[in-house]
Design a protein around this motif. Structure first.
Motif, PDB file in Angstrom:
ATOM      1  N   PHE A  84       8.496  14.881 -30.636  1.00 33.61           N
ATOM      2  CA  PHE A  84       7.340  14.658 -30.003  1.00 33.61           C
ATOM      3  C   PHE A  84       7.779  14.734 -28.285  1.00 33.61           C
ATOM      4  CE2 PHE A  84       6.315  12.548 -33.922  1.00 33.61           C
ATOM      5  CZ  PHE A  84       5.468  13.274 -34.081  1.00 33.61           C
ATOM      6  N   LEU A  85       8.946  15.176 -28.019  1.00 38.97           N
ATOM      7  CA  LEU A  85       9.378  15.252 -26.540  1.00 38.97           C
ATOM      8  C   LEU A  85       8.714  16.125 -25.815  1.00 38.97           C
ATOM      9  CD1 LEU A  85      11.490  17.591 -25.915  1.00 38.97           C
ATOM     10  CD2 LEU A  85      13.003  16.518 -27.137  1.00 38.97           C
TER      11      LEU A  85
ATOM     12  N   LYS B 134       2.847  16.493 -36.789  1.00 37.70           N
ATOM     13  CA  LYS B 134       3.276  17.104 -35.568  1.00 37.70           C
ATOM     14  C   LYS B 134       2.021  18.060 -34.915  1.00 37.70           C
ATOM     15  CE  LYS B 134       5.479  18.947 -32.136  1.00 37.70           C
ATOM     16  NZ  LYS B 134       5.699  18.320 -30.903  1.00 37.70           N
TER      17      LYS B 134
ATOM     18  N   GLY C 118      -6.474  14.875 -17.953  1.00 37.03           N
ATOM     19  CA  GLY C 118      -6.634  15.641 -16.638  1.00 37.03           C
ATOM     20  C   GLY C 118      -7.224  16.857 -16.707  1.00 37.03           C
TER      21      GLY C 118
ATOM     22  N   CYS D  50       4.634  24.968 -26.136  1.00 40.51           N
ATOM     23  CA  CYS D  50       4.127  24.261 -27.413  1.00 40.51           C
ATOM     24  C   CYS D  50       2.696  24.287 -27.657  1.00 40.51           C
ATOM     25  CB  CYS D  50       4.852  23.005 -27.511  1.00 40.51           C
ATOM     26  SG  CYS D  50       6.585  22.704 -27.853  1.00 40.51           S
TER      27      CYS D  50
HETATM   28  O1  LIG Z   1      -4.003  15.897 -18.746  1.00 40.31           O
HETATM   29  C1  LIG Z   1      -3.367  16.775 -18.922  1.00 40.31           C
HETATM   30  C2  LIG Z   1      -1.897  16.671 -19.326  1.00 40.31           C
HETATM   31  C3  LIG Z   1      -1.504  18.000 -19.471  1.00 40.31           C
HETATM   32  N1  LIG Z   1      -2.240  19.451 -19.292  1.00 40.31           N
HETATM   33  C4  LIG Z   1      -1.383  20.441 -19.194  1.00 40.31           C
HETATM   34  O2  LIG Z   1      -1.105  20.546 -20.887  1.00 40.31           O
HETATM   35  C5  LIG Z   1      -0.024  21.365 -20.824  1.00 40.31           C
HETATM   36  C6  LIG Z   1       1.400  20.705 -21.508  1.00 40.31           C
HETATM   37  O3  LIG Z   1       1.740  19.488 -21.043  1.00 40.31           O
HETATM   38  P1  LIG Z   1       2.767  18.556 -21.532  1.00 40.31           P
HETATM   39  O4  LIG Z   1       1.966  17.977 -22.835  1.00 40.31           O
HETATM   40  O5  LIG Z   1       3.204  17.438 -20.612  1.00 40.31           O
HETATM   41  O6  LIG Z   1       4.048  19.498 -21.769  1.00 40.31           O
HETATM   42  P2  LIG Z   1       5.043  19.940 -23.158  1.00 40.31           P
HETATM   43  O7  LIG Z   1       6.344  19.937 -22.621  1.00 40.31           O
HETATM   44  O8  LIG Z   1       4.437  21.309 -23.557  1.00 40.31           O
HETATM   45  O9  LIG Z   1       4.687  18.751 -24.317  1.00 40.31           O
HETATM   46  C7  LIG Z   1       3.918  18.863 -25.394  1.00 40.31           C
HETATM   47  O10 LIG Z   1       4.424  19.897 -26.043  1.00 40.31           O
HETATM   48  C8  LIG Z   1       5.841  19.112 -26.889  1.00 40.31           C
HETATM   49  C9  LIG Z   1       6.223  20.551 -27.906  1.00 40.31           C
HETATM   50  O11 LIG Z   1       5.319  20.369 -29.095  1.00 40.31           O
HETATM   51  C10 LIG Z   1       5.310  18.076 -27.626  1.00 40.31           C
HETATM   52  O12 LIG Z   1       6.751  17.670 -28.169  1.00 40.31           O
HETATM   53  C11 LIG Z   1       4.881  16.989 -26.589  1.00 40.31           C
HETATM   54  O13 LIG Z   1       4.580  15.769 -27.101  1.00 40.31           O
HETATM   55  C12 LIG Z   1       3.644  17.641 -25.940  1.00 40.31           C
HETATM   56  O14 LIG Z   1       3.412  16.667 -24.771  1.00 40.31           O
HETATM   57  C13 LIG Z   1       0.446  21.748 -19.440  1.00 40.31           C
HETATM   58  O15 LIG Z   1       0.231  22.985 -19.176  1.00 40.31           O
HETATM   59  C14 LIG Z   1      -0.241  20.645 -18.413  1.00 40.31           C
HETATM   60  O16 LIG Z   1      -0.445  21.168 -17.359  1.00 40.31           O
HETATM   61  C15 LIG Z   1      -3.419  19.368 -18.768  1.00 40.31           C
HETATM   62  O17 LIG Z   1      -4.029  20.257 -18.460  1.00 40.31           O
HETATM   63  N2  LIG Z   1      -4.173  17.983 -18.506  1.00 40.31           N
END
Ligand SMILES: O=c1ccn([C@@H]2O[C@H](COP(=O)(O)OP(=O)(O)O[C@H]3O[C@H](CO)[C@@H](O)[C@H](O)[C@H]3O)[C@@H](O)[C@H]2O)c(=O)[nH]1
Ligand SMILES: NC(=O)c1ccc[n+]([C@@H]2O[C@H](COP(=O)([O-])OP(=O)(O)OC[C@H]3O[C@@H](n4cnc5c(N)ncnc54)[C@H](O)[C@@H]3O)[C@@H](O)[C@H]2O)c1
Length: 430
Positions: free
Chosen positions: A156-157, A213, A260, A269
């Motif tokens: 989940f990272l 997942k 957000g 992902c």
């Molecule tokens: O309130 C929010 C939060 C995120 N995002 C967007 O969502 C996308 C994903 O963001 P984030 O989840 O922080 O990044 P990842 O590194 O892709 O992580 C996600 O995908 C990973 C791969 O599966 C998982 O392990 C993580 O738990 C999961 O958060 C990005 O485009 C962000 O801009 C929004 O638009 N609004």
């Protein structure tokens, strides 16, 4: 414990360094000689806060790397951390995973001890037992449940906080069907769980672990899309969506994170995982309408951003600054960045595009060599007819006088990060 990890990308390198840090003896196996050399030199092949330090500390001791799968025979457990991208149509592409499983099986065939193989990659339910285990068994001559045991441990990272997420997880999910596999997973995670002040450890079946997942990512992606849907309604009523979303986030049943609203979700992902579980569900006869709607809302947000722009500027021939090219702040990763559909639509409309990102410009340039790039937000805004804010990099919140150099100061904010001020025409997407 002695652990091997097949694949040394974002996940494989992070977990290898962290496992070494909690006291395990780890070997990374990757087909990329550059990655292997880098790890053995004590340098992380990927950029993640804290990872360089861990790799430097453990390389040559608890952490080593090789291209030779034979190294697995000196270990008790192997984690498969190989890419599982989406094919056209969204289906999971298991070609790399299958090839890794074949190489692993061939190597294990040279050993006479039993082995535990754990899927770390994100895979649709039944993949570990239905695809990976049979390949390893066939190539090795081992027998599942006898001398070959399998497990599934979803990850989940997040990129940008991979080390702290892995070492301080909200939960640890251990999927196994045999005592031997369960014991091995406990042995791997016990020291980490102890150090992380005992997060919940969910011991479950393999298919459940695989599905957890997708449920996790699907829920988070759908949560953002629902926030966007609500914010879009707010906008039509001229209601402040931020006030609404932050208020509902105070309800502990809703919770404030991932509310957000803006131009939507991208990255390596969410898009591929939501697509894969939709395709898998359809394959077993179920139409997952909420997940489909989440994708639809997400696809519509960049279109809505351009609609806002068109209210002020005709994109044909206009110089448009695109601020933010990475899929989120804190990374140079542009995979499925929201800047991609925007740049493509602007190109089609005949705009003169100038892109800026604090760290992702080189990656974006590799994919879109024909647009202009600026080396600062100020330079991108200089002479522009309009600016689109696409990634919520903190530095965009500080922009102010830089807007004065625009030809026409139209700012369409896809992340609600720029402060409304005198002298600019400010439009927020949500
Ligand atoms: O309130 C929010 C939060 C995120 N995002 C967007 O969502 C996308 C994903 O963001 P984030 O989840 O922080 O990044 P990842 O590194 O892709 O992580 C996600 O995908 C990973 C791969 O599966 C998982 O392990 C993580 O738990 C999961 O958060 C990005 O485009 C962000 O801009 C929004 O638009 N609004
Ligand atoms: N990146 C993330 O934030 C994240 C988080 C959670 C889960 N996941 C999942 O983890 C899995 C791995 O993702 P990633 O982002 O680490 O991938 P990645 O593309 O960063 O790394 C994969 C690595 O595998 C290596 N490789 C390819 N073929 C190989 C082979 N036959 N043998 C050995 N090595 C080989 C590549 O050289 C590369 O270093 C995917 O299923 C992904 O969905 C990713």
């Amino acid at each position: 414990m002695r652990i091997s990890i097949v694949g040394s990308g974002y996940v494989g390198t992070t977990i290898a360094a962290c496992f070494a840090d909690v006291g395990h003896d780890v070997v990374n196996i990757d087909i990329d000689e550059g990655i292997v050399a880098s790890l053995n030199d004590g340098q992380s092949p990927i950029h993640e806060p804290g990872l360089d330090e861990l790799v430097a500390e453990h390389a040559g001791e608890g952490l080593r790397a090789t291209t030779d799968y034979a190294a697995v025979t000196d270990t008790e457990v192997t984690f498969l951390a190989l890419p599982t991208p989406a094919e056209d149509g969204g289906h999971i592409d298991l070609s790399v995973t299958k090839s890794g499983a074949r190489s692993l099986g061939a190597a294990l065939g040279e050993s006479d001890t039993d082995h535990v193989v754990v899927t770390k990659s994100t895979v649709v339910p039944t993949t570990t037992e239905g695809t990976i285990a049979p390949i390893v068994a066939e190539e090795s001559g081992m027998s599942v449940g006898d001398d070959l045991h399998v497990g599934m441990n979803p990850e989940f990272l997040r990129e940008g906080s991979a080390v702290s997420d892995f070492l301080g997880p909200d939960k640890v999910v251990l999927g196994a069907e045999t005592d031997r596999a369960r014991e091995a997973l406990r042995g791997v995670f016990d020291p980490l769980v102890e150090r992380a002040s005992d997060p919940p450890v969910i011991e479950t079946g393999i298919a459940e672990a695989e599905m957890i997942k997708y449920a996790n990512n699907g829920f988070l992606a759908a949560k953002i899309s629902l926030a966007n849907d609500i914010a879009n309604v707010c906008r039509e009523y001229d209601v402040d969506s931020e006030a609404v979303l932050s208020a509902i986030g105070l309800d502990h049943r809703i919770e404030s994170e991932f509310l957000g609203a803006g131009v939507g979700w991208g990255g390596s992902c969410f898009p591929k995982d939501v697509a894969a579980i939709i395709a898998a569900a359809r394959g077993v006869g179920y139409e997952p309408m909420m997940l489909e709607a989440a994708v639809e809302v997400n696809d519509r947000q960049p279109v809505r951003l351009l609609d806002r722009l068109r209210e002020y500027v005709d994109p044909a021939g206009a110089r448009v600054a695109v601020l933010g090219l990475a899929f989120k702040p804190g990374t140079d990763d542009i995979r499925n960045s929201r800047a991609i559909p925007l740049v493509e639509a602007l190109s089609e409309a005949g705009s003169d595009i100038v892109g800026y990102d604090p760290v992702a410009t080189d990656n974006f340039h590799g994919r879109y060599p024909d647009i202009d790039y600026a080396d600062s937000a100020a330079a991108a805004l200089d002479g522009a007819d309009a600016a689109l804010v696409v990634t919520d990099w903190p530095e965009f919140a500080d922009l102010n006088g830089e807007f004065d150099a625009m030809a026409t100061p139209v700012v369409v904010d896809g992340r609600r990060i720029v402060t409304r001020r005198e002298g600019i025409v400010y439009e927020s997407l949500v």
